[in-house]
Design a protein around this motif. Structure first.
Motif, PDB file in Angstrom:
ATOM      1  N   ARG A 191       0.689  -1.094   0.129  1.00  0.00           N
ATOM      2  CA  ARG A 191       0.142   0.124  -0.467  1.00  0.00           C
ATOM      3  C   ARG A 191       0.650   1.143  -0.406  1.00  0.00           C
ATOM      4  N   LEU A 192       0.509   2.272  -0.209  1.00  0.00           N
ATOM      5  CA  LEU A 192       0.930   3.189  -0.759  1.00  0.00           C
ATOM      6  C   LEU A 192       0.548   4.995  -0.091  1.00  0.00           C
ATOM      7  N   ALA A 193       0.448   5.519   0.163  1.00  0.00           N
ATOM      8  CA  ALA A 193       0.750   6.816   0.554  1.00  0.00           C
ATOM      9  C   ALA A 193       0.998   8.039   0.951  1.00  0.00           C
ATOM     10  N   ARG A 194       0.631   8.915   0.670  1.00  0.00           N
ATOM     11  CA  ARG A 194       1.583  10.800   1.138  1.00  0.00           C
ATOM     12  C   ARG A 194       1.236  11.798   1.379  1.00  0.00           C
ATOM     13  N   ALA A 195       1.705  12.282   2.247  1.00  0.00           N
ATOM     14  CA  ALA A 195       1.169  13.709   2.619  1.00  0.00           C
ATOM     15  C   ALA A 195       2.688  14.433   2.678  1.00  0.00           C
ATOM     16  N   ALA A 196       1.791  15.741   3.739  1.00  0.00           N
ATOM     17  CA  ALA A 196       3.389  16.603   3.225  1.00  0.00           C
ATOM     18  C   ALA A 196       3.525  16.683   4.991  1.00  0.00           C
ATOM     19  N   GLY A 243       7.274  26.455   0.647  1.00  0.00           N
ATOM     20  CA  GLY A 243       8.161  26.669   1.630  1.00  0.00           C
ATOM     21  C   GLY A 243       9.216  26.738   1.520  1.00  0.00           C
ATOM     22  N   ALA A 244      10.061  26.358  -0.050  1.00  0.00           N
ATOM     23  CA  ALA A 244      11.634  26.246  -0.221  1.00  0.00           C
ATOM     24  C   ALA A 244      12.014  25.403   0.484  1.00  0.00           C
ATOM     25  N   ILE A 245      11.142  24.096   0.734  1.00  0.00           N
ATOM     26  CA  ILE A 245      10.669  22.558   1.118  1.00  0.00           C
ATOM     27  C   ILE A 245      10.330  21.809   0.472  1.00  0.00           C
ATOM     28  N   ASP A 246      10.811  20.566   0.297  1.00  0.00           N
ATOM     29  CA  ASP A 246       9.937  19.444  -0.625  1.00  0.00           C
ATOM     30  C   ASP A 246       9.213  18.034   1.317  1.00  0.00           C
ATOM     31  N   PRO A 247       8.375  18.908   1.367  1.00  0.00           N
ATOM     32  CA  PRO A 247       7.437  18.913   2.296  1.00  0.00           C
ATOM     33  C   PRO A 247       6.629  17.441   2.351  1.00  0.00           C
ATOM     34  N   THR A 248       7.195  16.636   1.346  1.00  0.00           N
ATOM     35  CA  THR A 248       5.913  15.153   0.633  1.00  0.00           C
ATOM     36  C   THR A 248       7.491  14.314   1.742  1.00  0.00           C
ATOM     37  N   THR A 249       5.847  13.483   2.573  1.00  0.00           N
ATOM     38  CA  THR A 249       6.389  12.008   2.550  1.00  0.00           C
ATOM     39  C   THR A 249       5.612  11.539   2.644  1.00  0.00           C
ATOM     40  N   THR A 250       6.225   9.801   1.729  1.00  0.00           N
ATOM     41  CA  THR A 250       5.913   8.863   1.488  1.00  0.00           C
ATOM     42  C   THR A 250       5.912   8.029   1.665  1.00  0.00           C
ATOM     43  N   LEU A 251       5.113   6.954   2.398  1.00  0.00           N
ATOM     44  CA  LEU A 251       5.005   5.226   2.826  1.00  0.00           C
ATOM     45  C   LEU A 251       4.236   4.289   2.111  1.00  0.00           C
ATOM     46  N   LEU A 252       5.231   3.385   2.201  1.00  0.00           N
ATOM     47  CA  LEU A 252       5.212   2.379   1.541  1.00  0.00           C
ATOM     48  C   LEU A 252       5.279   1.343   2.111  1.00  0.00           C
ATOM     49  N   CYS A 253       3.261   0.025   2.323  1.00  0.00           N
ATOM     50  CA  CYS A 253       3.242  -0.617   3.952  1.00  0.00           C
ATOM     51  C   CYS A 253       3.089  -1.597   2.986  1.00  0.00           C
ATOM     52  N   ALA A 277       4.421  11.337  11.380  1.00  0.00           N
ATOM     53  CA  ALA A 277       3.184  12.193  10.065  1.00  0.00           C
ATOM     54  C   ALA A 277       3.952  11.256   8.638  1.00  0.00           C
ATOM     55  N   ALA A 278       4.310  10.077   8.956  1.00  0.00           N
ATOM     56  CA  ALA A 278       4.709   8.196   8.563  1.00  0.00           C
ATOM     57  C   ALA A 278       3.347   7.549   9.229  1.00  0.00           C
TER      58      ALA A 278
END
Length: 698
Positions: free
Chosen positions: A180-185, A211-221, A319-320
């Motif tokens: 399973r896969l999901a993304r958030a900030a 915001g001059a950052i990469d906020p993406t947090t990606t989770l592979l379950c 976040a994850a």
């Protein structure tokens, strides 16, 4: 407004274990048969030499290991198609500063001995968390061993053996499952430490990162029998919460995030052969992303670097963990491509360079701004970041550029400090890899990529594959290491990251071109050209300048394991227990998969270990106390909620003898009670003496 606790954590779903494990129901046999993948997890200790080993990351000559705060680990995930198990990959995330090519080669050789031809350079992906709190000296190239007094075979062996073990364990653990896969900030765990360079990029690119950052947090379950049994998280932030002043081994914020989810939330016992749950926190395009939110070493959100390590790690975990139930099913094939690129002389087509003209990369050089360091890890004060700020090297570079217009077109405006490529100090034939896991694609390369550089790479790969760029992740610090990778615009700023972009201004377009080739091959189902031989890389880094341990000897009248400082008789939760022992050099035996310390609680069945040197609550510090004698100080910060009762501290080590063998020893503190001060239970400590034991190992 969402509330936070003292650690800055957002509220989680009630009960961490419920979040982790998902539904407890067991699917029917028919549902089990529909599981499309074979999934396996493995974890192994990779902790290197815990004393007098130069550390990797800050390039500070005096920063040498003096003990362990938390052990380093390799976390491996084997993923195969159930109906076509030959279509498989292994993703490995290692608590290490980098993955060097010679480590990868040694791991592949050992995997070949144990698993045959199951894993190759194409389907084994090794990535580092980039902790700066680990021992170095495991490269085969001179530049990366300068500050470690050369090659350190003990640390190299721990890494290679541990990574190999983690992959083998993942293979042994294979069973049907789902992904399973999901993304958030996540917006409060990173800050851009190279803002001037970032601002040079086109508005269209900057707009992607408001915001001059990469906020993406990606989770592979990884899910088996309806339960989440493993996760891989990708988030871009440096593992540099611990400052250059720290000398204790640690996985830093990403290591803590993994530890917290595995041990503190899920109850994993690392001493058990099957952990039950494995959580890895991997890097992405994090070149300009710092966890030091105030842009000073060891600062932000507090002034305590160890507290910051925990807080930034907790934020990544939180976040994850919130994504577990939001993750959607993954469908699709397992696939992989790999090649090598000679980054010292790659011709880049004008369709990738941005100006429509062909350009060429260059032999590696380091700029003077590299020596200046970054904002959260500064170098000597007489070097400065930025083009034109180092007059001496600027004068030399202008003369070189006048003499060689070709060099100017490839490296200017860099003020050249060291020509490390012509000196043979770094590799120039480098691996690139593209791994597919269903809809997720990992573009793996051996450099630290800026967030805009990562965006361009992702878009290049996505166009060739016909997918959304959100489905492509940059996996940095992968399979080897060759410094930083900026956009050409960021390169022109010549801040630290640009000065460390060794192969010149056109490095990122060169990688875009080569990844486009891999992606096109994958889309067409065609094999990829292997590229030049990595054997062309120079190999002069295995010179060992630091002698090994010669002899250990206890002080006169003492034995190894004797207690020099006993604990008090009574403690409360929140207090620290500190015990000192007569010890020996820990490099005699890194005790991989074991521990230099045990915290034990007395139970009806005997003494039960409740913590060791892999736990956040403990610290093992080593120091010399004479020419051949040494002291180990063990600290246990008693966690809140610790059950009352009788406890003791055990220290274990190995001493080198004059005749060449080693002797294993242990020492045990007197017992002490944890509980309220008013507890008037009978005190058995009055008749309790400290003990020491010796066992020989040849």
């Amino acid at each position: 407004m969402e509330s936070t606790d003292a650690l800055g954590r957002r509220p989680l779903l009630k009960a961490g274990l419920a979040t982790l494990l998902g539904t407890a129901s067991t699917p029917s046999a028919s549902a089990e048969s529909r599981d499309p993948y074979l999934l396996g997890r493995g974890i192994a200790d990779v902790t290197g030499q815990a004393a007098e080993n130069g550390m990797m990351g800050y390039a500070r000559l005096g920063q040498r290991t003096s003990g362990i705060h938390q052990r380093q680990r390799a976390r491996a995930f084997a993923i195969a198609e159930r109906d076509a198990p030959d279509r498989r990959v292994a993703l490995v995330v290692v608590d290490a500063g980098m993955i060097f090519g010679c480590v990868r080669e040694a791991v592949l050789a050992r995997l070949s001995e144990r698993l045959g031809d199951r894993y190759t350079q194409s389907n084994l992906l090794l990535t580092a968390t980039h902790t700066h709190a680990g021992p170095g000296g495991f490269s085969c190239h001179t530049l990366y061993n300068v500050t470690t007094l050369g090659f350190q075979p003990g640390t190299f062996e721990s890494l290679v053996a541990g990574i190999t073990d983690s992959v083998v364990r993942a293979e042994d653990d294979l069973a049907p499952g789902r992904l399973r896969l999901a993304r958030a900030a996540l917006t409060d765990a990173s800050v851009n430490r190279s803002r001037r360079a970032f601002e040079r990029n086109p508005v269209a690119d900057k707009r992607h990162f408001p915001g001059a950052i990469d906020p993406t947090t990606t989770l592979l379950c990884l899910e088996r029998s309806g339960r989440t049994v493993g996760v891989v998280n990708w988030f871009a932030t440096h593992a540099t919460s611990l400052s250059p002043d720290n000398t204790l081994i640690s996985g830093d914020n990403k290591g803590y995030a993994a530890y917290h989810w595995e041990r503190e939330v899920s109850g994993v016992d690392y001493r058990e052969p099957s952990p039950g749950f494995v959580a890895a926190f991997a890097q992405s395009n994090s070149a300009d992303m710092s966890p030091n939110l105030e842009l000073r070493p060891g600062t932000g959100p507090t002034d305590d670097e160890f507290a910051n390590t925990r807080i930034i790690g907790q934020r990544q975990y939180a976040a994850a963990a919130e994504l577990v139930h939001a993750a959607r099913p993954v469908h699709g094939r397992i696939d992989h491509r790999a090649s090598t690129v000679d980054m010292s002389a790659t011709r880049v087509d004008g369709s990738f360079t941005g100006d429509g003209r062909e350009h060429t990369t260059c032999a590696a050089t380091l700029g003077a701004s590299f020596a200046a360091g970054a904002e959260d890890g500064p170098g000597p004060s007489f070097f400065e970041e930025g083009a034109g700020n180092n007059p001496f090297f600027g004068t030399i570079s202008r003369a070189l550029y006048r003499a060689s217009p070709e060099l100017r077109s490839r490296q200017a405006p860099k003020e050249i400090l060291l020509p490390v490529g012509p000196m043979g100090w770094v590799p120039h034939v480098l691996p690139i890899q593209l791994v597919r896991v269903g809809e997720l694609y990992l573009a793996a390369l051996p450099q630290e990529v800026s967030i805009v550089g990562g965006l361009r790479l992702r878009r290049t790969v996505a166009r060739r594959l016909g997918t959304d760029p959100d489905n492509v992740l940059v996996a940095g610090y992968a399979n080897d290491y060759a410094g930083y990778l900026t956009t050409p615009e960021e390169y022109d700023q010549q801040d630290y990251e640009g000065g460390h972009t060794m192969f010149g201004r056109w490095s990122l377009p060169a990688y875009q071109q080569e990844f486009a080739r891999l992606a096109s091959d994958m889309a067409a189902g065609e094999p990829s050209a292997p590229g030049p031989s990595p054997e062309d890389n120079p190999r002069g880094g295995r010179v060992r300048l630091q002698p090994g341990v010669v002899l250990d000897a206890p002080p006169a009248g003492r034995n190894f394991g004797d207690v020099l400082r006993e604990p008090r008789r009574q403690y409360r939760a929140g207090e620290s227990v500190r015990v000192a022992f007569v010890s020996a050099h820990p490099n005699n035996n890194p005790r991989r998969g074991d521990s230099f310390l045990l915290v034990q609680r007395r139970s009806a069945s005997g003494w039960r270990t409740v913590a060791d040197d892999g736990d956040w609550s403990t610290t093992y510090r080593w120091e010399r106390s004479g020419i051949a004698s040494s002291t180990a100080t063990i600290t246990w910060r008693i966690p809140e909620g610790t059950p009352g009762g009788l406890y003791r501290i055990v220290h274990r080590g190995d001493a080198k003898q004059a005749f060449g063998g080693t002797v294993s020893f242990s020492g045990t503190s007197r017992q002490f009670r944890v509980g309220p001060a008013s507890d008037q239970s009978p005190d058995p400590l009055r008749r309790q003496d400290s003990t020491a034991s010796i066992r020989y190992r040849w």
